[in-house]
Write a protein that holds these residues in place. Structure first.
Motif, PDB file in Angstrom:
ATOM      1  N   GLY A   1     -12.173 -30.002 -10.179  1.00  0.00           N
ATOM      2  CA  GLY A   1     -11.385 -29.795 -11.136  1.00  0.00           C
ATOM      3  C   GLY A   1     -12.047 -28.388 -11.809  1.00  0.00           C
ATOM      4  N   ARG A   2     -13.121 -28.056 -11.497  1.00  0.00           N
ATOM      5  CA  ARG A   2     -13.723 -26.864 -11.998  1.00  0.00           C
ATOM      6  C   ARG A   2     -13.035 -25.711 -12.025  1.00  0.00           C
ATOM      7  NH1 ARG A   2     -18.855 -27.993  -9.854  1.00  0.00           N
ATOM      8  NH2 ARG A   2     -18.582 -25.943  -8.544  1.00  0.00           N
ATOM      9  N   SER A   3     -12.712 -24.770 -13.011  1.00  0.00           N
ATOM     10  CA  SER A   3     -11.824 -23.463 -12.934  1.00  0.00           C
ATOM     11  C   SER A   3     -12.573 -22.397 -13.327  1.00  0.00           C
ATOM     12  CB  SER A   3     -10.431 -23.852 -13.438  1.00  0.00           C
ATOM     13  OG  SER A   3     -10.396 -24.053 -14.837  1.00  0.00           O
ATOM     14  N   LEU A   4     -12.191 -21.116 -13.143  1.00  0.00           N
ATOM     15  CA  LEU A   4     -12.640 -19.937 -13.486  1.00  0.00           C
ATOM     16  C   LEU A   4     -11.500 -19.005 -13.696  1.00  0.00           C
ATOM     17  CD1 LEU A   4     -15.390 -18.426 -14.301  1.00  0.00           C
ATOM     18  CD2 LEU A   4     -15.438 -17.718 -11.912  1.00  0.00           C
ATOM     19  N   SER A   5     -11.228 -18.279 -14.761  1.00  0.00           N
ATOM     20  CA  SER A   5     -10.114 -17.284 -14.978  1.00  0.00           C
ATOM     21  C   SER A   5     -10.907 -15.916 -15.450  1.00  0.00           C
ATOM     22  CB  SER A   5      -9.081 -17.672 -15.928  1.00  0.00           C
ATOM     23  OG  SER A   5      -8.658 -19.085 -15.452  1.00  0.00           O
ATOM     24  N   TRP A   6     -10.184 -14.971 -14.964  1.00  0.00           N
ATOM     25  CA  TRP A   6     -10.909 -13.585 -15.351  1.00  0.00           C
ATOM     26  C   TRP A   6      -9.977 -12.572 -15.127  1.00  0.00           C
ATOM     27  CZ3 TRP A   6     -12.055 -15.720 -10.748  1.00  0.00           C
ATOM     28  CH2 TRP A   6     -11.932 -15.070  -9.496  1.00  0.00           C
ATOM     29  N   ASN A   7     -10.114 -11.521 -15.753  1.00  0.00           N
ATOM     30  CA  ASN A   7      -9.598 -10.145 -15.652  1.00  0.00           C
ATOM     31  C   ASN A   7     -10.846  -9.116 -15.654  1.00  0.00           C
ATOM     32  OD1 ASN A   7      -6.489 -10.493 -15.962  1.00  0.00           O
ATOM     33  ND2 ASN A   7      -7.063 -11.566 -17.596  1.00  0.00           N
ATOM     34  N   ALA A   8     -10.716  -8.025 -14.701  1.00  0.00           N
ATOM     35  CA  ALA A   8     -11.560  -7.101 -14.759  1.00  0.00           C
ATOM     36  C   ALA A   8     -11.313  -5.811 -14.142  1.00  0.00           C
ATOM     37  CB  ALA A   8     -13.122  -7.789 -13.866  1.00  0.00           C
ATOM     38  N   GLN A   9     -12.339  -4.879 -14.312  1.00  0.00           N
ATOM     39  CA  GLN A   9     -12.075  -3.602 -13.590  1.00  0.00           C
ATOM     40  C   GLN A   9     -13.493  -3.026 -13.334  1.00  0.00           C
ATOM     41  OE1 GLN A   9      -9.409  -1.056 -15.924  1.00  0.00           O
ATOM     42  NE2 GLN A   9      -9.380   0.684 -14.481  1.00  0.00           N
ATOM     43  N   ARG A  10     -13.439  -2.514 -12.001  1.00  0.00           N
ATOM     44  CA  ARG A  10     -15.103  -2.135 -11.526  1.00  0.00           C
ATOM     45  C   ARG A  10     -14.749  -0.972 -10.702  1.00  0.00           C
ATOM     46  NH1 ARG A  10     -16.413  -3.957  -6.535  1.00  0.00           N
ATOM     47  NH2 ARG A  10     -15.413  -5.476  -5.904  1.00  0.00           N
ATOM     48  N   THR A  11     -15.770  -0.144 -10.115  1.00  0.00           N
ATOM     49  CA  THR A  11     -15.603   0.737  -9.310  1.00  0.00           C
ATOM     50  C   THR A  11     -16.219   0.116  -7.881  1.00  0.00           C
ATOM     51  OG1 THR A  11     -15.897   2.634 -10.949  1.00  0.00           O
ATOM     52  CG2 THR A  11     -16.359   3.018  -8.512  1.00  0.00           C
ATOM     53  N   ARG A  12     -15.756   0.502  -6.869  1.00  0.00           N
ATOM     54  CA  ARG A  12     -16.049  -0.106  -5.590  1.00  0.00           C
ATOM     55  C   ARG A  12     -16.352   1.324  -4.611  1.00  0.00           C
ATOM     56  NH1 ARG A  12     -12.177  -3.226  -1.067  1.00  0.00           N
ATOM     57  NH2 ARG A  12     -13.829  -4.262   0.171  1.00  0.00           N
ATOM     58  N   THR A  13     -17.355   1.257  -4.069  1.00  0.00           N
ATOM     59  CA  THR A  13     -17.923   2.242  -3.041  1.00  0.00           C
ATOM     60  C   THR A  13     -17.812   1.606  -1.797  1.00  0.00           C
ATOM     61  OG1 THR A  13     -19.489   3.301  -4.558  1.00  0.00           O
ATOM     62  CG2 THR A  13     -19.542   3.849  -2.313  1.00  0.00           C
ATOM     63  N   LEU A  14     -17.059   2.470  -0.807  1.00  0.00           N
ATOM     64  CA  LEU A  14     -16.931   2.034   0.595  1.00  0.00           C
ATOM     65  C   LEU A  14     -18.070   3.103   1.464  1.00  0.00           C
ATOM     66  CD1 LEU A  14     -13.082   1.444   0.801  1.00  0.00           C
ATOM     67  CD2 LEU A  14     -14.890  -0.501   0.262  1.00  0.00           C
ATOM     68  N   ILE A  15     -18.776   2.368   2.241  1.00  0.00           N
ATOM     69  CA  ILE A  15     -19.614   3.302   2.898  1.00  0.00           C
ATOM     70  C   ILE A  15     -18.886   3.485   4.357  1.00  0.00           C
ATOM     71  CG2 ILE A  15     -21.861   3.487   4.252  1.00  0.00           C
ATOM     72  CD1 ILE A  15     -21.974   3.180   0.822  1.00  0.00           C
TER      73      ILE A  15
ATOM     74  N   GLY B   1     -20.072  11.512   0.470  1.00  0.00           N
ATOM     75  CA  GLY B   1     -19.146  11.367   1.385  1.00  0.00           C
ATOM     76  C   GLY B   1     -18.638   9.823   1.933  1.00  0.00           C
ATOM     77  N   ALA B   2     -19.000   8.879   0.455  1.00  0.00           N
ATOM     78  CA  ALA B   2     -18.545   7.574   0.690  1.00  0.00           C
ATOM     79  C   ALA B   2     -17.112   7.562  -0.107  1.00  0.00           C
ATOM     80  CB  ALA B   2     -19.496   6.738  -0.176  1.00  0.00           C
ATOM     81  N   PHE B   3     -16.186   6.769   0.176  1.00  0.00           N
ATOM     82  CA  PHE B   3     -14.882   6.548  -0.554  1.00  0.00           C
ATOM     83  C   PHE B   3     -15.319   5.540  -1.732  1.00  0.00           C
ATOM     84  CE2 PHE B   3     -13.750   8.016   3.760  1.00  0.00           C
ATOM     85  CZ  PHE B   3     -12.772   8.855   3.381  1.00  0.00           C
ATOM     86  N   VAL B   4     -14.570   6.176  -2.933  1.00  0.00           N
ATOM     87  CA  VAL B   4     -14.758   5.408  -4.028  1.00  0.00           C
ATOM     88  C   VAL B   4     -13.234   4.814  -4.461  1.00  0.00           C
ATOM     89  CG1 VAL B   4     -15.262   5.475  -6.339  1.00  0.00           C
ATOM     90  CG2 VAL B   4     -16.717   6.694  -4.703  1.00  0.00           C
ATOM     91  N   ALA B   5     -13.256   3.602  -5.052  1.00  0.00           N
ATOM     92  CA  ALA B   5     -11.956   3.065  -5.371  1.00  0.00           C
ATOM     93  C   ALA B   5     -11.974   2.365  -6.937  1.00  0.00           C
ATOM     94  CB  ALA B   5     -11.342   2.036  -4.429  1.00  0.00           C
ATOM     95  N   GLU B   6     -11.273   2.463  -7.654  1.00  0.00           N
ATOM     96  CA  GLU B   6     -11.220   1.681  -8.939  1.00  0.00           C
ATOM     97  C   GLU B   6     -10.486   0.572  -8.573  1.00  0.00           C
ATOM     98  OE1 GLU B   6     -12.860   2.294 -11.813  1.00  0.00           O
ATOM     99  OE2 GLU B   6     -13.751   4.195 -11.135  1.00  0.00           O
ATOM    100  N   VAL B   7     -10.854  -0.611  -8.860  1.00  0.00           N
ATOM    101  CA  VAL B   7     -10.428  -1.865  -8.714  1.00  0.00           C
ATOM    102  C   VAL B   7     -10.318  -2.531  -9.889  1.00  0.00           C
ATOM    103  CG1 VAL B   7     -10.675  -4.203  -7.662  1.00  0.00           C
ATOM    104  CG2 VAL B   7     -11.747  -2.182  -6.418  1.00  0.00           C
TER     105      VAL B   7
ATOM    106  N   ALA C   1       0.833  -1.338   0.005  1.00  0.00           N
ATOM    107  CA  ALA C   1       0.091   0.077   0.089  1.00  0.00           C
ATOM    108  C   ALA C   1       0.887   1.124  -0.052  1.00  0.00           C
ATOM    109  CB  ALA C   1      -1.013   0.094   1.232  1.00  0.00           C
ATOM    110  N   SER C   2       0.414   2.121  -0.895  1.00  0.00           N
ATOM    111  CA  SER C   2       1.126   3.449  -0.593  1.00  0.00           C
ATOM    112  C   SER C   2       0.332   4.551  -0.644  1.00  0.00           C
ATOM    113  CB  SER C   2       2.172   3.705  -1.993  1.00  0.00           C
ATOM    114  OG  SER C   2       1.240   3.583  -3.382  1.00  0.00           O
ATOM    115  N   GLY C   3       0.536   5.962  -0.113  1.00  0.00           N
ATOM    116  CA  GLY C   3      -0.245   6.891  -0.250  1.00  0.00           C
ATOM    117  C   GLY C   3      -1.125   6.669   1.188  1.00  0.00           C
ATOM    118  N   ARG C   4      -1.670   7.939   1.709  1.00  0.00           N
ATOM    119  CA  ARG C   4      -2.465   7.859   2.947  1.00  0.00           C
ATOM    120  C   ARG C   4      -3.791   7.082   2.615  1.00  0.00           C
ATOM    121  NH1 ARG C   4       0.295   9.817   6.820  1.00  0.00           N
ATOM    122  NH2 ARG C   4       2.038  11.814   6.233  1.00  0.00           N
ATOM    123  N   LEU C   5      -4.392   6.557   3.308  1.00  0.00           N
ATOM    124  CA  LEU C   5      -5.485   5.517   3.532  1.00  0.00           C
ATOM    125  C   LEU C   5      -6.684   6.181   2.984  1.00  0.00           C
ATOM    126  CD1 LEU C   5      -6.533   2.872   3.962  1.00  0.00           C
ATOM    127  CD2 LEU C   5      -7.177   3.525   6.414  1.00  0.00           C
ATOM    128  N   ARG C   6      -7.089   6.007   1.771  1.00  0.00           N
ATOM    129  CA  ARG C   6      -8.381   6.416   1.182  1.00  0.00           C
ATOM    130  C   ARG C   6      -8.148   7.824   0.664  1.00  0.00           C
ATOM    131  NH1 ARG C   6     -13.701   4.355   4.789  1.00  0.00           N
ATOM    132  NH2 ARG C   6     -13.158   2.091   4.497  1.00  0.00           N
TER     133      ARG C   6
END
Length: 200
Positions: free
Chosen positions: A186-200, A167-173, A126-131
């Protein structure tokens, strides 16, 4: 001629029956396959979210500790981690700020506070001040298995966008090279993704 006609009729009946049987068999299997995929995706999403939250909680405690708000690392371990897990502080620079740590659940199954068995490690940087806008937190999985049968790999990067109008914190994940494998079937799932996450 009657024999020939009867033979043709019988042939077409058999073909129709085969197609009908084949169609019914596929329809029976398809809902199961869809259900399995949905179940795997829900399990993978829930577990990675849980580790994201744990990383954020530990990171928040470390920020508080280094800023003088808390002084006991034992308290941090007791509240957030089970006795079978170890917090390894690899690199701490509060003035930057920059934190690099490992949550090690061990080689054997570790019963966590949420009732989930886990083994392996999650690596957090982690880098930078939290949130604060621009701060970043990276979580990656190493030999990580949940409930003795779900193996998870990959890297999740959360970049803070600061607070929104409510006032909620938003992060790009950003999720990279994620892989979920059910070790029993043996089932498997692979993925890449990008989304927005809101922390209340």
């Amino acid at each position: 001629m009657k024999l020939l006609a009867l033979s043709r009729c019988l042939l077409w009946s058999l073909l129709a029956s085969a197609v009908l049987f084949s169609g019914c068999r596929d329809e029976d299997n398809e809902p199961t396959a869809v259900f399995d995929a949905a179940e795997d995706e829900a399990l993978a999403s829930g577990e990675t979210e849980a580790m994201d939250n744990l990383a954020d909680d530990v990171l928040g405690a470390l920020y508080s500790q280094t800023s003088g708000k808390t002084t006991s690392n034992d308290t941090l371990l007791t509240e957030l981690l089970p006795d079978c897990a170890t917090l390894l502080l690899d690199s701490i620079h509060p003035d930057l700020p920059y934190f690099q740590f490992t949550i090690d659940f061990g080689e054997d199954n570790c019963l966590c506070k949420d009732g989930i068995l886990r083994r392996g490690r999650i690596l957090v940087t982690a880098s930078g001040r939290l949130r604060e806008a621009g701060s970043q937190r990276v979580v990656s999985f190493q030999d990580y298995v949940a409930q003795d049968r779900y193996q998870i790999e990959g890297r999740r990067t959360a970049t803070s966008q600061g607070a929104n109008a409510e006032g909620a914190f938003v992060a790009e994940v950003k999720v990279e090279n994620a892989r979920f494998e059910h070790l029993e079937n043996g089932r498997s799932l692979s993925w890449n993704a990008q989304r927005t996450r809101t922390l209340i």
